[in-house]
Scaffold this motif. Structure first.
Motif, PDB file in Angstrom:
ATOM      1  N   ARG A  13      23.233  23.347  24.729  1.00 34.82           N
ATOM      2  CA  ARG A  13      22.621  22.021  24.796  1.00 34.82           C
ATOM      3  C   ARG A  13      22.942  21.190  23.562  1.00 34.82           C
ATOM      4  N   ARG A  14      23.008  21.817  22.407  1.00 35.00           N
ATOM      5  CA  ARG A  14      23.344  21.072  21.186  1.00 35.00           C
ATOM      6  C   ARG A  14      24.706  20.399  21.324  1.00 35.00           C
ATOM      7  N   VAL A  15      25.662  21.125  21.872  1.00 32.66           N
ATOM      8  CA  VAL A  15      27.000  20.556  22.062  1.00 32.66           C
ATOM      9  C   VAL A  15      26.948  19.428  23.081  1.00 32.66           C
ATOM     10  N   ARG A  16      26.209  19.626  24.153  1.00 32.35           N
ATOM     11  CA  ARG A  16      26.104  18.596  25.186  1.00 32.35           C
ATOM     12  C   ARG A  16      25.484  17.321  24.618  1.00 32.35           C
ATOM     13  N   ILE A  17      24.447  17.471  23.804  1.00 31.79           N
ATOM     14  CA  ILE A  17      23.792  16.301  23.209  1.00 31.79           C
ATOM     15  C   ILE A  17      24.756  15.558  22.296  1.00 31.79           C
ATOM     16  N   VAL A  18      25.457  16.288  21.443  1.00 33.55           N
ATOM     17  CA  VAL A  18      26.398  15.646  20.521  1.00 33.55           C
ATOM     18  C   VAL A  18      27.491  14.921  21.299  1.00 33.55           C
ATOM     19  N   ALA A  19      28.036  15.570  22.318  1.00 33.23           N
ATOM     20  CA  ALA A  19      29.091  14.929  23.113  1.00 33.23           C
ATOM     21  C   ALA A  19      28.577  13.642  23.759  1.00 33.23           C
ATOM     22  N   VAL A  62      40.801  26.765  21.428  1.00 39.06           N
ATOM     23  CA  VAL A  62      39.577  27.369  21.946  1.00 39.06           C
ATOM     24  C   VAL A  62      38.626  27.593  20.781  1.00 39.06           C
ATOM     25  N   LEU A  63      37.437  27.019  20.885  1.00 43.84           N
ATOM     26  CA  LEU A  63      36.449  27.135  19.816  1.00 43.84           C
ATOM     27  C   LEU A  63      35.217  27.865  20.323  1.00 43.84           C
ATOM     28  N   TRP A  64      34.726  28.795  19.505  1.00 43.44           N
ATOM     29  CA  TRP A  64      33.506  29.533  19.807  1.00 43.44           C
ATOM     30  C   TRP A  64      32.400  29.057  18.879  1.00 43.44           C
ATOM     31  N   ASP A  65      31.179  29.112  19.343  1.00 42.55           N
ATOM     32  CA  ASP A  65      29.989  28.800  18.548  1.00 42.55           C
ATOM     33  C   ASP A  65      29.730  27.293  18.493  1.00 42.55           C
ATOM     34  N   SER A  66      28.469  26.940  18.659  1.00 44.92           N
ATOM     35  CA  SER A  66      28.097  25.522  18.703  1.00 44.92           C
ATOM     36  C   SER A  66      28.430  24.795  17.406  1.00 44.92           C
ATOM     37  N   ARG A  67      28.262  25.451  16.268  1.00 45.92           N
ATOM     38  CA  ARG A  67      28.541  24.773  14.996  1.00 45.92           C
ATOM     39  C   ARG A  67      30.021  24.421  14.887  1.00 45.92           C
ATOM     40  N   ALA A  90      22.432  19.307   1.146  1.00 45.54           N
ATOM     41  CA  ALA A  90      23.124  20.261   2.017  1.00 45.54           C
ATOM     42  C   ALA A  90      22.455  21.629   2.041  1.00 45.54           C
ATOM     43  N   TRP A  91      22.002  22.102   0.887  1.00 44.10           N
ATOM     44  CA  TRP A  91      21.391  23.432   0.844  1.00 44.10           C
ATOM     45  C   TRP A  91      20.120  23.483   1.683  1.00 44.10           C
ATOM     46  N   LYS A  92      19.366  22.393   1.655  1.00 45.29           N
ATOM     47  CA  LYS A  92      18.112  22.359   2.412  1.00 45.29           C
ATOM     48  C   LYS A  92      18.393  22.374   3.911  1.00 45.29           C
ATOM     49  N   GLU A  93      19.404  21.618   4.338  1.00 44.43           N
ATOM     50  CA  GLU A  93      19.735  21.610   5.756  1.00 44.43           C
ATOM     51  C   GLU A  93      20.264  22.969   6.204  1.00 44.43           C
ATOM     52  N   ARG A  94      21.114  23.586   5.395  1.00 44.84           N
ATOM     53  CA  ARG A  94      21.643  24.906   5.758  1.00 44.84           C
ATOM     54  C   ARG A  94      20.521  25.934   5.870  1.00 44.84           C
ATOM     55  N   LEU A 155      18.603  11.746  11.815  1.00 41.51           N
ATOM     56  CA  LEU A 155      18.895  12.707  12.873  1.00 41.51           C
ATOM     57  C   LEU A 155      20.108  13.495  12.422  1.00 41.51           C
ATOM     58  N   GLY A 156      19.884  14.738  12.067  1.00 38.12           N
ATOM     59  CA  GLY A 156      20.963  15.590  11.592  1.00 38.12           C
ATOM     60  C   GLY A 156      21.000  16.892  12.359  1.00 38.12           C
ATOM     61  N   MET A 157      21.794  17.812  11.872  1.00 36.96           N
ATOM     62  CA  MET A 157      21.952  19.083  12.567  1.00 36.96           C
ATOM     63  C   MET A 157      20.696  19.950  12.489  1.00 36.96           C
TER      64      MET A 157
END
Length: 203
Positions: A13-19, A62-67, A90-94, A155-157
């Protein structure tokens, strides 16, 4: 892009939303069907979704994983409404994504084990996984500023990860999200976005 997965998967779903937010069309191949699952296995030894296949100028990637898939979409089409963290943030988001994904993966494992007839009380390991989910949800609520992990609305990751995780928890009845008022409000605010409403999991 050809995207493999299920409509109920929060990672897909994350990929679908971003697309959708980036205005990028894609062909969705459901792996809930045997033929879709068989096709997926031709592209990844992990047999996991999401998996995305890009074909451009006769070259296939071919890419694997949503990130990985989302990072590729950003590099090709920009970030749209999504805000990437500053170097100082960045550290806080990760950390937030790591915690949320840990809770989500624990919840998914428990869901499938329970479908196989195992209860959470069957082993200390399963009890620990359930407690981990509760710990992360409590922590996430303590970190929120309205609809963001940061004081400035964004709105971030990390926000996308939390929203898709909470919706999965509610959809699969995995955790009592309603006992966390800030998480409920977070869901309410982000659910106003068309891409969020359009991709909400359905049975």
């Amino acid at each position: 892009m050809k995207l493999y997965g299920t409509l109920t998967s929060p990672f897909v779903r994350r990929v679908r939303i971003v697309a959708l937010e980036l205005g990028q069309s894609f062909e969705f191949i459901t792996t809930a069907a045997p033929e879709g699952d068989a096709e997926l296995r031709q592209h990844t030894p992990l047999w996991k979704w999401p998996t995305a296949v890009f074909t451009e100028n006769g070259t296939k990637r071919v890419l694997w994983d949503s990130r990985n898939i989302i990072d590729d979409l950003f590099s090709q089409h920009g970030t749209g409404p999504f805000q990437l963290p500053t170097p100082e943030e960045a550290w806080k988001e990760r950390n937030a994504i790591e915690a949320i994904d840990g809770a989500l993966e624990a919840s998914i494992h428990l869901f499938y084990l329970e479908k196989e007839g195992l209860s959470i009380q069957a082993a200390p390991y399963l009890t620990k996984q359930s407690q981990r989910v509760a710990s992360v949800m409590t922590w996430a609520e303590s970190q929120l500023h309205g609809a963001s992990f940061f004081e400035k609305p964004r709105l971030g990751m990390a926000e996308l990860a939390l929203l898709t995780t909470l919706d999965f928890m509610v959809f699969r009845n995995r955790y009592p999200v309603a006992q966390h008022p800030k998480l409920v409000e977070f869901q309410r605010i982000l659910s106003e976005r068309p891409s969020i409403r359009q991709t909400y999991p359905t049975a």
